[in-house]
Design a protein around this motif. Structure first.
Motif, PDB file in Angstrom:
ATOM      1  N   TYR A  55       0.823  -1.210   0.000  1.00  0.00           N
ATOM      2  CA  TYR A  55       0.000   0.000   0.000  1.00  0.00           C
ATOM      3  C   TYR A  55       0.859   1.264   0.000  1.00  0.00           C
ATOM      4  CZ  TYR A  55      -3.606  -3.297   1.463  1.00  0.00           C
ATOM      5  OH  TYR A  55      -4.460  -4.355   1.539  1.00  0.00           O
ATOM      6  N   TYR A  76      -0.009  -2.577  -6.716  1.00  0.00           N
ATOM      7  CA  TYR A  76      -1.310  -2.953  -6.146  1.00  0.00           C
ATOM      8  C   TYR A  76      -2.428  -2.421  -7.041  1.00  0.00           C
ATOM      9  CZ  TYR A  76      -5.392  -3.266  -3.202  1.00  0.00           C
ATOM     10  OH  TYR A  76      -6.652  -3.561  -2.750  1.00  0.00           O
ATOM     11  N   GLU A  97     -15.677   7.037   0.791  1.00  0.00           N
ATOM     12  CA  GLU A  97     -14.996   5.729   0.839  1.00  0.00           C
ATOM     13  C   GLU A  97     -13.762   5.802   1.734  1.00  0.00           C
ATOM     14  OE1 GLU A  97     -13.525   3.854  -2.777  1.00  0.00           O
ATOM     15  OE2 GLU A  97     -12.805   2.156  -1.600  1.00  0.00           O
ATOM     16  N   GLY A 115     -10.463   4.288   3.353  1.00  0.00           N
ATOM     17  CA  GLY A 115      -9.501   3.288   2.864  1.00  0.00           C
ATOM     18  C   GLY A 115      -9.650   3.101   1.359  1.00  0.00           C
ATOM     19  N   CYS A 116      -9.667   4.199   0.625  1.00  0.00           N
ATOM     20  CA  CYS A 116     -10.055   4.163  -0.800  1.00  0.00           C
ATOM     21  C   CYS A 116      -8.958   3.647  -1.723  1.00  0.00           C
ATOM     22  CB  CYS A 116     -10.484   5.554  -1.254  1.00  0.00           C
ATOM     23  SG  CYS A 116      -9.146   6.763  -1.135  1.00  0.00           S
ATOM     24  N   GLY A 117      -7.753   3.406  -1.185  1.00  0.00           N
ATOM     25  CA  GLY A 117      -6.667   2.906  -2.027  1.00  0.00           C
ATOM     26  C   GLY A 117      -6.432   3.835  -3.208  1.00  0.00           C
ATOM     27  N   ARG A 123     -10.116   3.257  -7.392  1.00  0.00           N
ATOM     28  CA  ARG A 123     -10.854   2.615  -8.499  1.00  0.00           C
ATOM     29  C   ARG A 123     -12.369   2.687  -8.260  1.00  0.00           C
ATOM     30  NH1 ARG A 123     -11.441  -3.445  -7.426  1.00  0.00           N
ATOM     31  NH2 ARG A 123     -11.794  -3.285  -5.212  1.00  0.00           N
ATOM     32  N   ASP A 128      -7.347   7.764   2.664  1.00  0.00           N
ATOM     33  CA  ASP A 128      -6.506   6.594   2.902  1.00  0.00           C
ATOM     34  C   ASP A 128      -5.342   7.034   3.776  1.00  0.00           C
ATOM     35  OD1 ASP A 128      -6.340   3.713   1.205  1.00  0.00           O
ATOM     36  OD2 ASP A 128      -4.471   4.302   2.206  1.00  0.00           O
ATOM     37  N   ARG A 129      -4.799   6.062   4.512  1.00  0.00           N
ATOM     38  CA  ARG A 129      -3.670   6.371   5.392  1.00  0.00           C
ATOM     39  C   ARG A 129      -2.366   6.487   4.593  1.00  0.00           C
ATOM     40  NH1 ARG A 129      -2.625   1.966  10.007  1.00  0.00           N
ATOM     41  NH2 ARG A 129      -2.243   0.745   8.152  1.00  0.00           N
ATOM     42  N   MET A 133      -1.170   6.049  -1.952  1.00  0.00           N
ATOM     43  CA  MET A 133      -2.515   5.729  -2.442  1.00  0.00           C
ATOM     44  C   MET A 133      -3.303   7.022  -2.689  1.00  0.00           C
ATOM     45  SD  MET A 133      -3.056   2.536  -2.963  1.00  0.00           S
ATOM     46  CE  MET A 133      -2.799   0.836  -2.448  1.00  0.00           C
ATOM     47  N   ALA A 148      -5.944  10.256   5.736  1.00  0.00           N
ATOM     48  CA  ALA A 148      -6.545  10.159   7.073  1.00  0.00           C
ATOM     49  C   ALA A 148      -6.576   8.704   7.502  1.00  0.00           C
ATOM     50  CB  ALA A 148      -7.964  10.742   7.059  1.00  0.00           C
ATOM     51  N   ASP A 149      -6.811   8.489   8.781  1.00  0.00           N
ATOM     52  CA  ASP A 149      -6.862   7.139   9.345  1.00  0.00           C
ATOM     53  C   ASP A 149      -8.317   6.749   9.588  1.00  0.00           C
ATOM     54  OD1 ASP A 149      -6.722   4.910  11.281  1.00  0.00           O
ATOM     55  OD2 ASP A 149      -4.589   5.373  11.250  1.00  0.00           O
ATOM     56  N   MET A 150      -8.657   5.530   9.176  1.00  0.00           N
ATOM     57  CA  MET A 150     -10.043   5.061   9.322  1.00  0.00           C
ATOM     58  C   MET A 150     -10.498   4.961  10.772  1.00  0.00           C
ATOM     59  SD  MET A 150     -10.786   2.050   6.619  1.00  0.00           S
ATOM     60  CE  MET A 150      -9.390   1.025   6.931  1.00  0.00           C
ATOM     61  N   ILE A 206     -13.800  -4.778  -0.769  1.00  0.00           N
ATOM     62  CA  ILE A 206     -12.668  -5.707  -0.861  1.00  0.00           C
ATOM     63  C   ILE A 206     -11.913  -5.935   0.454  1.00  0.00           C
ATOM     64  CG2 ILE A 206     -11.004  -4.031  -1.939  1.00  0.00           C
ATOM     65  CD1 ILE A 206     -11.200  -7.161  -3.684  1.00  0.00           C
ATOM     66  N   THR A 251     -11.255  -4.358   3.058  1.00  0.00           N
ATOM     67  CA  THR A 251     -10.390  -3.335   3.662  1.00  0.00           C
ATOM     68  C   THR A 251     -10.545  -3.325   5.181  1.00  0.00           C
ATOM     69  OG1 THR A 251     -10.492  -1.998   1.675  1.00  0.00           O
ATOM     70  CG2 THR A 251      -9.964  -0.826   3.697  1.00  0.00           C
TER      71      THR A 251
HETATM   72  C1  LIG Z   1      -7.356  -3.762   0.280  1.00  0.00           C
HETATM   73  S1  LIG Z   1      -6.916  -2.062  -0.040  1.00  0.00           S
HETATM   74  C2  LIG Z   1      -8.445  -1.546  -0.767  1.00  0.00           C
HETATM   75  C3  LIG Z   1      -8.435  -0.201  -1.415  1.00  0.00           C
HETATM   76  C4  LIG Z   1      -9.770   0.232  -2.025  1.00  0.00           C
HETATM   77  N1  LIG Z   1     -10.840   0.246  -1.039  1.00  0.00           N
HETATM   78  C5  LIG Z   1     -10.168  -0.631  -3.196  1.00  0.00           C
HETATM   79  O1  LIG Z   1     -11.286  -1.148  -3.201  1.00  0.00           O
HETATM   80  O2  LIG Z   1      -9.365  -0.776  -4.126  1.00  0.00           O
HETATM   81  C6  LIG Z   1      -6.939  -1.423   1.602  1.00  0.00           C
HETATM   82  C7  LIG Z   1      -6.602   0.045   1.728  1.00  0.00           C
HETATM   83  O3  LIG Z   1      -6.878   0.447   3.073  1.00  0.00           O
HETATM   84  C8  LIG Z   1      -5.874   1.347   3.505  1.00  0.00           C
HETATM   85  N2  LIG Z   1      -5.836   1.309   4.963  1.00  0.00           N
HETATM   86  C9  LIG Z   1      -5.497   0.271   5.770  1.00  0.00           C
HETATM   87  N3  LIG Z   1      -5.619   0.630   7.058  1.00  0.00           N
HETATM   88  C10 LIG Z   1      -6.042   1.919   7.065  1.00  0.00           C
HETATM   89  C11 LIG Z   1      -6.352   2.844   8.097  1.00  0.00           C
HETATM   90  N4  LIG Z   1      -6.256   2.525   9.383  1.00  0.00           N
HETATM   91  N5  LIG Z   1      -6.792   4.066   7.728  1.00  0.00           N
HETATM   92  C12 LIG Z   1      -6.894   4.425   6.412  1.00  0.00           C
HETATM   93  N6  LIG Z   1      -6.597   3.593   5.411  1.00  0.00           N
HETATM   94  C13 LIG Z   1      -6.175   2.350   5.729  1.00  0.00           C
HETATM   95  C14 LIG Z   1      -4.602   0.871   2.844  1.00  0.00           C
HETATM   96  O4  LIG Z   1      -3.626   1.886   2.765  1.00  0.00           O
HETATM   97  C15 LIG Z   1      -5.140   0.421   1.471  1.00  0.00           C
HETATM   98  O5  LIG Z   1      -5.061   1.457   0.527  1.00  0.00           O
END
Ligand SMILES: C[S@@+](CC[C@H](N)C(=O)[O-])C[C@H]1O[C@@H](n2cnc3c(N)ncnc32)[C@H](O)[C@@H]1O
Length: 246
Positions: free
Chosen positions: A5, A12, A38, A40-42, A45, A61-62, A66, A83-85, A101, A103
């Motif tokens: 990530y 990724y 969304e 944790g939007c990565g 997409r 997303d953290r 990403m 930001a952190d979820m 997915i 997350t």
């Molecule tokens: C499996 S990927 C999925 C990304 C996106 N949701 C997608 O459908 O393609 C998980 C994402 O969650 C983010 N993530 C994990 N822990 C997180 C947190 N505590 N706060 C924010 N983002 C986080 C990661 O950086 C990563 O981009």
């Protein structure tokens, strides 16, 4: 922080960039929302797919990498923040939210509790939060895993994502991802990593939602191509969608 990530976020993003148009259509229909968040939007997409369907999208997303990829992909079609979820305050509310997915499996049970608390504060009354979270049962063998190839431009990759270990009693799974770059500037490189994730059963998941500001309205099987049939809340599977409401 997961390397996939961060430093290898581009790989990724290529690996997971399959066609999600039918799933996005289904999500838009379920959400009935104009503004969608969304967490944790990565690489964005899903934000892009929702924006293409008329939603005003905001993601965060953290991972700074990403966030950069998402911003590049969306341009002016949406906003993306770092930001952190588990603790976020965007200072506004939304009509709906999505988290695809698995997350949320990156969060421990305590972190999920905090995430749901903060997400609820960002949603209007009656808004839906659609989250894709796989559920397992105690006597289950680890899933066989997923194997696929993907490409973008000159780069093509081979992906193996395997559940190495599943401890349902402790609520933990160890998943190994291996991305082999078959062609392109990084041809020959292999990026391999173990992800320690939370393993939820239908019972522990239902309990976590009951302890949150949300109620579980419905569960859908997201693993059947092109259809998302409603299933019982005791269902298991790797790609279940859960419809949460305030
Ligand atoms: C499996 S990927 C999925 C990304 C996106 N949701 C997608 O459908 O393609 C998980 C994402 O969650 C983010 N993530 C994990 N822990 C997180 C947190 N505590 N706060 C924010 N983002 C986080 C990661 O950086 C990563 O981009």
């Amino acid at each position: 922080m997961t390397r996939l990530y961060e430093d290898d976020a581009e790989l990724y993003d290529i690996a997971f960039d399959w066609d999600i148009s039918a799933e996005a259509d289904w999500l838009v229909e379920r959400l009935q929302a104009t503004t969608v968040l969304e967490p944790g939007c990565g690489g964005g997409r899903m934000l892009e797919a929702l924006a293409d369907r008329g939603c005003q999208v905001v993601g965060f997303d953290r991972s700074p990498r990403m966030v950069e990829i998402s911003r590049r992909r969306l341009g002016a079609r949406g906003e993306v923040f770092e930001a952190d979820m588990t603790h976020f305050d965007l200072g506004r509310t939304f009509d709906g939210a999505v988290c695809p997915i698995n997350t949320l499996l990156h969060l421990s049970p305590a972190e999920l509790g905090r995430h749901l608390h903060w997400t609820a504060r960002h949603l209007e009354r009656r808004a839906r939060y659609l989250v894709q979270v796989g559920l397992v049962v105690a006597d289950q063998e680890p899933f066989a895993g997923s194997h696929w190839e993907a490409s973008r431009g000159e780069t093509s990759v081979k992906v193996d994502w395997v559940d190495e270990e599943l401890d349902v009693v402790q609520g933990v799974s160890r998943q190994r991802s291996r991305i082999e770059v078959l062609a392109g500037p990084r041809a020959g490189e292999i990026v391999e990593e173990v992800h320690v994730m939370t393993a939820w059963t239908p019972a522990t998941w239902t309990g976590a939602i009951e302890a949150s500001p949300f109620e579980l309205v419905a569960t859908y099987d997201g693993g059947t191509s092109g259809e998302w049939p409603r299933v019982d809340s005791t269902a298991t599977g790797g790609l279940l969608w859960h419809e949460l409401a305030l």
